[in-house]
Design a protein around this motif. Structure first.
Motif, PDB file in Angstrom:
ATOM      1  N   SER A 270     -73.162  37.984  57.413  1.00 43.95           N
ATOM      2  CA  SER A 270     -73.598  37.388  58.329  1.00 43.95           C
ATOM      3  C   SER A 270     -72.978  35.950  58.851  1.00 43.95           C
ATOM      4  N   SER A 271     -73.212  35.478  59.933  1.00 47.61           N
ATOM      5  CA  SER A 271     -72.737  34.205  60.409  1.00 47.61           C
ATOM      6  C   SER A 271     -72.846  32.823  59.354  1.00 47.61           C
ATOM      7  N   GLU A 272     -74.063  32.860  58.895  1.00 42.21           N
ATOM      8  CA  GLU A 272     -74.439  31.914  57.866  1.00 42.21           C
ATOM      9  C   GLU A 272     -73.552  31.730  56.803  1.00 42.21           C
ATOM     10  N   ALA A 273     -73.233  33.044  56.297  1.00 40.93           N
ATOM     11  CA  ALA A 273     -72.203  33.008  55.097  1.00 40.93           C
ATOM     12  C   ALA A 273     -71.018  32.179  55.484  1.00 40.93           C
ATOM     13  N   CYS A 274     -70.516  32.620  56.515  1.00 40.02           N
ATOM     14  CA  CYS A 274     -69.167  31.951  57.228  1.00 40.02           C
ATOM     15  C   CYS A 274     -69.278  30.546  57.245  1.00 40.02           C
ATOM     16  N   SER A 275     -70.383  30.122  57.653  1.00 42.09           N
ATOM     17  CA  SER A 275     -70.489  28.539  57.785  1.00 42.09           C
ATOM     18  C   SER A 275     -70.554  27.976  56.361  1.00 42.09           C
ATOM     19  N   ARG A 276     -71.268  28.437  55.429  1.00 43.23           N
ATOM     20  CA  ARG A 276     -71.243  27.993  54.240  1.00 43.23           C
ATOM     21  C   ARG A 276     -69.797  28.083  53.654  1.00 43.23           C
ATOM     22  N   ILE A 277     -69.063  28.985  53.748  1.00 43.64           N
ATOM     23  CA  ILE A 277     -67.609  28.974  53.457  1.00 43.64           C
ATOM     24  C   ILE A 277     -66.793  28.037  53.729  1.00 43.64           C
ATOM     25  N   LEU A 278     -66.893  27.849  55.264  1.00 42.27           N
ATOM     26  CA  LEU A 278     -66.108  26.727  55.760  1.00 42.27           C
ATOM     27  C   LEU A 278     -66.347  25.550  55.397  1.00 42.27           C
ATOM     28  N   LYS A 279     -67.539  25.105  55.165  1.00 43.89           N
ATOM     29  CA  LYS A 279     -68.143  23.701  54.719  1.00 43.89           C
ATOM     30  C   LYS A 279     -67.403  23.491  53.202  1.00 43.89           C
ATOM     31  N   SER A 280     -67.307  24.788  52.735  1.00 45.61           N
ATOM     32  CA  SER A 280     -66.947  24.424  51.041  1.00 45.61           C
ATOM     33  C   SER A 280     -65.235  24.451  51.099  1.00 45.61           C
ATOM     34  N   ALA A 281     -64.638  24.891  52.159  1.00 46.79           N
ATOM     35  CA  ALA A 281     -63.124  25.195  52.275  1.00 46.79           C
ATOM     36  C   ALA A 281     -62.371  23.965  51.835  1.00 46.79           C
ATOM     37  N   SER A 282     -62.953  22.789  51.982  1.00 52.04           N
ATOM     38  CA  SER A 282     -62.020  21.621  51.843  1.00 52.04           C
ATOM     39  C   SER A 282     -61.783  21.363  50.272  1.00 52.04           C
ATOM     40  N   LYS A 283     -62.716  22.300  49.334  1.00 47.36           N
ATOM     41  CA  LYS A 283     -62.266  22.299  47.949  1.00 47.36           C
ATOM     42  C   LYS A 283     -61.105  23.008  47.550  1.00 47.36           C
ATOM     43  N   LEU A 284     -60.455  23.776  48.430  1.00 46.58           N
ATOM     44  CA  LEU A 284     -59.196  24.197  48.484  1.00 46.58           C
ATOM     45  C   LEU A 284     -57.818  23.383  48.657  1.00 46.58           C
ATOM     46  N   LYS A 285     -58.289  22.095  48.872  1.00 45.55           N
ATOM     47  CA  LYS A 285     -57.200  20.918  49.235  1.00 45.55           C
ATOM     48  C   LYS A 285     -56.298  21.067  47.941  1.00 45.55           C
ATOM     49  N   GLY A 286     -55.085  20.885  48.142  1.00 49.72           N
ATOM     50  CA  GLY A 286     -54.107  20.892  47.091  1.00 49.72           C
ATOM     51  C   GLY A 286     -53.557  22.265  46.596  1.00 49.72           C
ATOM     52  N   THR A 287     -54.081  23.329  47.331  1.00 52.11           N
ATOM     53  CA  THR A 287     -53.643  24.693  46.958  1.00 52.11           C
ATOM     54  C   THR A 287     -52.855  25.082  48.221  1.00 52.11           C
ATOM     55  N   LYS A 288     -52.220  26.196  48.256  1.00 52.00           N
ATOM     56  CA  LYS A 288     -51.598  26.902  49.650  1.00 52.00           C
ATOM     57  C   LYS A 288     -52.718  27.496  50.293  1.00 52.00           C
ATOM     58  N   ILE A 289     -53.908  27.789  50.021  1.00 46.35           N
ATOM     59  CA  ILE A 289     -54.821  28.629  50.649  1.00 46.35           C
ATOM     60  C   ILE A 289     -55.449  28.049  51.437  1.00 46.35           C
ATOM     61  N   TYR A 290     -55.731  28.372  52.520  1.00 48.81           N
ATOM     62  CA  TYR A 290     -56.800  27.785  53.468  1.00 48.81           C
ATOM     63  C   TYR A 290     -57.385  28.757  54.306  1.00 48.81           C
ATOM     64  N   ILE A 291     -58.585  28.334  54.914  1.00 52.39           N
ATOM     65  CA  ILE A 291     -59.649  29.462  55.623  1.00 52.39           C
ATOM     66  C   ILE A 291     -59.820  28.869  57.032  1.00 52.39           C
ATOM     67  N   SER A 292     -59.791  30.019  57.973  1.00 52.00           N
ATOM     68  CA  SER A 292     -60.181  29.601  59.267  1.00 52.00           C
ATOM     69  C   SER A 292     -60.975  30.610  59.968  1.00 52.00           C
ATOM     70  N   ARG A 293     -61.602  30.229  60.981  1.00 51.99           N
ATOM     71  CA  ARG A 293     -62.334  31.206  61.616  1.00 51.99           C
ATOM     72  C   ARG A 293     -61.703  32.193  62.330  1.00 51.99           C
ATOM     73  N   ASP A 294     -61.924  33.418  62.914  1.00 53.05           N
ATOM     74  CA  ASP A 294     -61.359  34.476  63.546  1.00 53.05           C
ATOM     75  C   ASP A 294     -61.500  34.236  65.093  1.00 53.05           C
ATOM     76  N   MET A 295     -60.651  33.596  65.632  1.00 51.53           N
ATOM     77  CA  MET A 295     -60.550  33.163  67.050  1.00 51.53           C
ATOM     78  C   MET A 295     -59.950  34.071  67.890  1.00 51.53           C
ATOM     79  N   THR A 296     -60.516  34.094  69.015  1.00 52.07           N
ATOM     80  CA  THR A 296     -60.072  34.830  70.057  1.00 52.07           C
ATOM     81  C   THR A 296     -58.790  34.337  70.759  1.00 52.07           C
TER      82      THR A 296
END
Length: 351
Positions: A270-296
């Protein structure tokens, strides 16, 4: 002063009054009645059993009077042997003849009334029949309207789900094309965002996320590499602590393999799951991993332009010594700094 003759006369009068009061057929005075009633109450007070029996008798008489049903039309008593029927709305009893109910109809009503849940209801002709008919008519009308509204809501829900999954109806596509045609006729450049293909592509990607810098597997088999990528994604989701977001399709690596790990595209349920993940993605700060939307491709160009605008405004604020915090929000570059803009302390232009 009274003489002896007067005294004798008064004595005779009192004697006659007393004898008259004690006659069996004489009517007792109000005083005597009150005295007798008081004595009876006094006796009952000392005899609780007799007092309870007296009260029980009075209550039974009152209950018998209340149980006597009278016809709401002729006001005569509705006896057990009479053909009587009770209104289902006002609970008043009526003689069948008073309501002009023939014998065959009465038998049908009587037989149906013996059911645990009667199917036929009688409403008296006083006021209940018209009121019940009007109420039932309005009720059926409301019920019909509710069914129609449910059908419309279900239709809207279906359309929304179709849009979320990237599927447009022909009517929607025609509307978008008409908007673009009107803009061209008016001499305006049609907005590429209103293009049907672009909208469909954006909606299809709403359930996708791109994970960067996830180490690639060196397994020889594709299924083993996919399994290892899935485990790495689950570890990331566990790290950012999101719930109900573990359902996703097998991940896909984007681009050609090189020295750096290729981005991972994940499609969630679902798109709601993506929204929740993006809101929590700031917890990855300090690591080399980051998350982005799949843009056209169009969205990536627009995002690049927004980044350039944000960086330019930040540089201008720094050169002018203005305290500002330029960020990208809802597709626009805005200043999120609180309070008035003030020169930065220590800058050459500050006083």
């Amino acid at each position: 002063m009274m003489d002896s003759n007067d005294s004798e006369t008064m004595a005779v009068v009192k004697t006659r009054l007393a004898s008259t009061a004690s006659l069996p057929g004489s009517k007792p005075s109000s005083r005597e009645r009150n005295v007798k009633q008081a004595e009876k109450l006094k006796q009952n007070a000392h005899n609780p059993k007799q007092n309870r029996e007296h009260n029980k008798t009075m209550n039974n008489q009152a209950q018998d009077d209340a149980d006597i049903a009278c016809c709401g039309r002729c006001s005569q008593t509705c006896n057990d042997g009479d053909r009587c029927i009770q209104c289902a709305l006002c609970d008043t009893w009526y003689h069948a003849r008073c309501e002009k109910i023939d014998d065959s109809t009465y038998e049908v009503l009587k037989k149906d009334g013996e059911r645990p849940c009667p199917l036929i209801h009688f409403y008296c002709s006083n006021m209940c029949n018209n009121a019940a008919s009007k109420f039932l008519g309005n009720f059926m009308k409301v019920e019909k309207e509710i069914k129609e509204m449910k059908a419309e809501v279900n239709q809207v829900v279906t359309q929304v789900k179709s849009i979320e999954s990237g599927e447009f109806t022909e009517e929607m596509k025609t509307t978008i094309r008409d908007i673009a045609r009107v803009e061209r006729e008016a001499g305006e450049t049609p907005d590429s965002k209103c293009d049907v293909a672009e909208i469909e592509e954006r909606l299809k990607r709403k359930q996708n996320l791109i994970f960067f810098n996830i180490d690639e597997s060196s397994a020889a088999e594709a299924k083993d590499r996919i399994e290892e990528d899935s485990k790495n994604i689950l570890k990331v989701l566990e790290k950012i602590d999101v719930e109900n977001c573990v359902d996703f399709e097998p991940p896909t690596r984007l681009g050609k393999k090189g020295e750096a790990p290729r981005p991972l595209k994940i499609r969630f349920n679902s798109s709601e799951a993506c929204s929740r993940i993006l809101k929590s993605a700031s917890k990855l700060k300090g690591t080399k991993i980051y998350i982005s939307r799949d843009m056209t491709p169009l969205e990536r160009r627009e995002w690049k332009e927004l980044l350039e605008e944000r960086n330019r405004k930040r540089q201008e604020a720094l050169e002018k010594g203005i305290e500002a915090n330029w960020v990208i929000r809802r597709g626009k570059v805005v200043n999120a700094a609180r309070g008035e803009r003030q020169p930065i302390k220590g800058h050459a232009d500050s006083k």
